[in-house]
Scaffold this active site. Structure first.
Site, PDB file in Angstrom:
ATOM      1  N   THR A 104       2.260   0.595   2.441  1.00 62.33           N
ATOM      2  CA  THR A 104       2.144  -0.104   1.161  1.00 62.33           C
ATOM      3  C   THR A 104       2.535   0.839   0.036  1.00 62.33           C
ATOM      4  O   THR A 104       2.162   2.023   0.051  1.00 62.33           O
ATOM      5  CB  THR A 104       0.717  -0.624   0.921  1.00 62.33           C
ATOM      6  N   ASP A 140      -3.778  -3.537   3.314  1.00 61.98           N
ATOM      7  CA  ASP A 140      -5.157  -3.848   3.712  1.00 61.98           C
ATOM      8  C   ASP A 140      -5.288  -5.193   4.413  1.00 61.98           C
ATOM      9  O   ASP A 140      -6.068  -5.333   5.356  1.00 61.98           O
ATOM     10  CB  ASP A 140      -6.104  -3.767   2.504  1.00 61.98           C
ATOM     11  N   ARG A 194      -1.670  -4.360  -8.900  1.00 61.53           N
ATOM     12  CA  ARG A 194      -2.576  -5.425  -9.351  1.00 61.53           C
ATOM     13  C   ARG A 194      -3.998  -4.915  -9.525  1.00 61.53           C
ATOM     14  O   ARG A 194      -4.659  -5.235 -10.512  1.00 61.53           O
ATOM     15  CB  ARG A 194      -2.574  -6.587  -8.344  1.00 61.53           C
ATOM     16  N   ASP A 218      -3.257   2.528  -2.010  1.00 60.66           N
ATOM     17  CA  ASP A 218      -4.654   2.174  -2.267  1.00 60.66           C
ATOM     18  C   ASP A 218      -5.478   1.988  -0.993  1.00 60.66           C
ATOM     19  O   ASP A 218      -6.505   1.310  -0.995  1.00 60.66           O
ATOM     20  CB  ASP A 218      -4.734   0.899  -3.112  1.00 60.66           C
TER      21      ASP A 218
END
Length: 334
Positions: free
Chosen positions: A138, A115, A184, A142
């Site tokens: 990634t 992102d 995370r 997400d």
């Protein structure tokens, strides 16, 4: 196999560039190869940017050919190296990067990253007018607008391989292991790994964690003869040290857990066949979108179809972990 878009070329591009940015993800090399080979097949020169935006702002750019990407599909990491560039948040620095691209007569840019990298791509395209296409690279999976991201499948399988080995010790000694995986802000990796490895339970940022409930469930499972894997999968969470804090609390409640932090081994290693195909298709399709006149988009995959998603939409919306997967995870661990 993926359904690929049928795009008509409306621009004759002389040269494009490709970079990888942020955390590395297995499959970035097949994505680079897809960009390079597709561009060269249309007579477009391709430049590689070393170390992401950090390399772009100093002009660390080199022309690539077909041999530049020979025998890289099986390699983890990224041929072009990667970096997190705080300086790129400055509009003046982005202007400098755009001028460097124009000086090299580069008419399009492909950015592979998460992102933060896609945010930089959107700003560069908006401010400079240079066409930019992003690819979701990634391991966290997400990114809004794509069911899958480059590197996620490999990260899951890497974690599974490690947990399968840890389980041997857990069962032999009847010992509880807390295995920390990356994540995370999201529990995509933890949930999928937890289901696939048959963990006793999964701790993820999306669900409130209560130590007393965990201890009660563990004790109840033992009484019923359930949950014998000895494995609890923990997403790392936003604050470092979560897994050790859980272990300490478990000890205070009569448990004797061991902690295993998988850490960056999830980023490395040879990408799976799934990630190689996904990344290759996305990389080649990114070139098609540039030739078709698109900009400020991300190439994503939804329901088996490769398509374009506006970067503005990607960055404004968060991809949630589906509630049914959280429920499935809980159900299978009972």
């Amino acid at each position: 196999m993926y359904k690929l878009p049928a795009l008509d070329a409306v621009k004759e591009l002389k040269a494009i560039a490709v970079l990888t940015s942020g955390g590395d993800a297995p499959g970035m090399n097949p994505a680079i190869r897809g960009v390079v080979r597709a561009a060269l097949s249309h007579g477009i020169r391709v430049y590689g940017v070393n170390r992401g935006y950090s390399g772009l702002i100093i002009g660390d750019i080199w022309e690539m050919n077909s041999r530049s990407v020979t025998n890289i599909v099986q390699r983890g990491g990224t041929l072009l190296k990667s970096d997190r560039c705080e300086a790129f948040k400055d509009p003046t620095v982005r202007h400098q990067a755009a001028e460097i691209l124009r000086e090299r007569e580069i008419e399009g840019l492909v950015v592979i990253g998460g992102d933060g990298s896609l945010t930089g791509a959107a700003l560069l395209a908006e401010e400079s007018g240079i066409p930019v296409v992003g690819l979701p690279g990634t391991i966290d999976n997400d990114i809004h607008g794509s069911d899958d991201t480059i590197g996620f499948d490999t990260a899951v399988n890497t974690a599974l391989d490690a947990i399968d080995r840890i389980r041997d010790t857990a069962l032999s000694h009847e010992r509880l292991f807390l295995v920390e995986v990356m994540g995370r802000d999201s529990g995509f990796i933890a949930t999928q790994v937890g289901i696939a490895c048959g963990a006793e339970m999964v701790v993820i940022p999306e669900v409130e964690f209560k130590i007393q409930s965990l201890c009660f469930q563990l004790a109840n499972n033992r009484v019923k003869g359930e949950g014998s894997s000895g494995i609890i999968v923990v997403a790392e969470g936003p604050r470092p040290g979560l897994t050790y804090r859980i272990a300490q609390q478990l000890e205070e409640n009569g448990q004797s857990p061991k902690v295993c932090i998988l850490g960056h081994i999830q980023r490395g290693g040879s990408p799976t066949g799934h990630d190689r195909v996904l990344a290759s298709c996305m990389g080649a399709t990114a070139v098609d979108y540039l030739r078709a006149g698109y900009s400020s988009i991300m190439v994503g995959v939804q329901k088996g179809e490769v398509l374009d998603v506006p970067l503005k939409e990607v960055l404004e919306r968060k991809k949630p972990l589906a509630s049914e997967w959280i429920a499935m995870s809980s159900l299978l661990h009972k």
